[in-house]
Design an enzyme around this catalytic site. Structure first.
Site, PDB file in Angstrom:
ATOM      1  N   CYS A  79     -39.889 -18.431 -43.317  1.00 52.26           N
ATOM      2  CA  CYS A  79     -40.323 -18.527 -41.924  1.00 52.26           C
ATOM      3  C   CYS A  79     -39.386 -19.445 -41.139  1.00 52.26           C
ATOM      4  O   CYS A  79     -38.259 -19.055 -40.868  1.00 52.26           O
ATOM      5  CB  CYS A  79     -41.796 -18.948 -41.848  1.00 52.26           C
ATOM      6  SG  CYS A  79     -42.575 -18.582 -40.259  1.00 52.26           S
ATOM      7  N   HIS A 177     -44.545 -15.851 -45.731  1.00 48.67           N
ATOM      8  CA  HIS A 177     -44.900 -17.016 -46.533  1.00 48.67           C
ATOM      9  C   HIS A 177     -45.336 -16.594 -47.938  1.00 48.67           C
ATOM     10  O   HIS A 177     -46.528 -16.435 -48.195  1.00 48.67           O
ATOM     11  CB  HIS A 177     -46.044 -17.786 -45.864  1.00 48.67           C
ATOM     12  CG  HIS A 177     -45.668 -18.446 -44.593  1.00 48.67           C
ATOM     13  ND1 HIS A 177     -45.258 -19.764 -44.527  1.00 48.67           N
ATOM     14  CD2 HIS A 177     -45.639 -17.977 -43.318  1.00 48.67           C
ATOM     15  CE1 HIS A 177     -44.994 -20.083 -43.271  1.00 48.67           C
ATOM     16  NE2 HIS A 177     -45.209 -19.016 -42.527  1.00 48.67           N
ATOM     17  N   GLU A 179     -45.506 -18.345 -50.510  1.00 45.70           N
ATOM     18  CA  GLU A 179     -46.217 -19.433 -51.195  1.00 45.70           C
ATOM     19  C   GLU A 179     -47.724 -19.357 -51.003  1.00 45.70           C
ATOM     20  O   GLU A 179     -48.490 -20.019 -51.708  1.00 45.70           O
ATOM     21  CB  GLU A 179     -45.696 -20.794 -50.705  1.00 45.70           C
ATOM     22  CG  GLU A 179     -46.145 -21.213 -49.322  1.00 45.70           C
ATOM     23  CD  GLU A 179     -45.355 -20.579 -48.178  1.00 45.70           C
ATOM     24  OE1 GLU A 179     -45.555 -20.988 -47.019  1.00 45.70           O
ATOM     25  OE2 GLU A 179     -44.539 -19.673 -48.433  1.00 45.70           O
TER      26      GLU A 179
END
Length: 198
Positions: A79, A177, A179
């Protein structure tokens, strides 16, 4: 075990720590020069790219990080981290700096505001198995890339969709994202990249 740093100035730091540890790496929080010098690779997380640029300058590590990236240290930007790795930033501030690690033109907040955040299943070049669950939050996209850049994914899984994942040598970047959630395949890919360089 390789040491992979997470730039811990803002953003999804704890989530990246978990993802890297699940991927077989030792996660190191990086805020200072000596921490940066101790890692084999670095994740630049999401956040706010202008603020991140200013904080790197305030903490006195922008130039050191730029040199390490230029010398081939593996780096992965998610990002805002993608924006930090671009050669050209559209809709950024005039004083915003980036590392130019990937020959690409990135547009900030291209997918819209926070209320426009969404998730989609993406087919990722080089990542096997089921489609990847990609979470987009005020995300950028890549408007164009140079010849040396490998496009890994496009939004909508269409040939003309916005570019949302790229790689150039030891530099990897995603608009989304990875994660968030429990699918660590992007972090596993990056861990393997770092292991090959160590």
């Amino acid at each position: 075990m390789v040491n992979i740093g997470i730039l811990a100035l803002q953003g999804d730091v704890a989530e990246h720590v978990r993802a890297l540890e699940e991927s077989g790496a030792r996660a190191v929080l990086v805020r200072r020069s000596e921490e940066l010098a101790s890692v084999d690779g670095l994740v630049i997380p999401g956040g706010e790219s202008t603020t991140m640029s200013n904080l790197l300058l305030s903490f006195g590590i922008f130039d050191q990080l730029a040199e390490q990236i230029s010398n081939g240290m593996p780096v992965y930007g998610t990002c805002a981290g993608m924006i930090m790795l671009a050669t050209t930033i559209l809709d950024g501030r005039d004083d915003q700096r980036s590392f130019g690690a990937i020959d690409m033109v990135v547009r900030r907040n291209a997918f819209g505001r926070q209320v426009d955040s969404y998730e989609e299943e993406l087919d990722i070049k080089g990542i096997e198995g089921k489609p990847f669950p990609a979470v987009f939050i005020r995300a950028p996209w890549v408007e164009s890339v140079g010849e040396s850049v490998d496009v890994l994914a496009r939004a909508g899984n269409t040939p003309d969709g916005p570019i949302v994942a790229v790689r150039r040598g030891q530099a990897l970047a995603t608009s989304f994202h990875p994660e968030i959630g429990t699918d660590w395949r992007f972090h596993e890919l990056f861990t393997r990249m770092v292991q090959r360089e160590s």
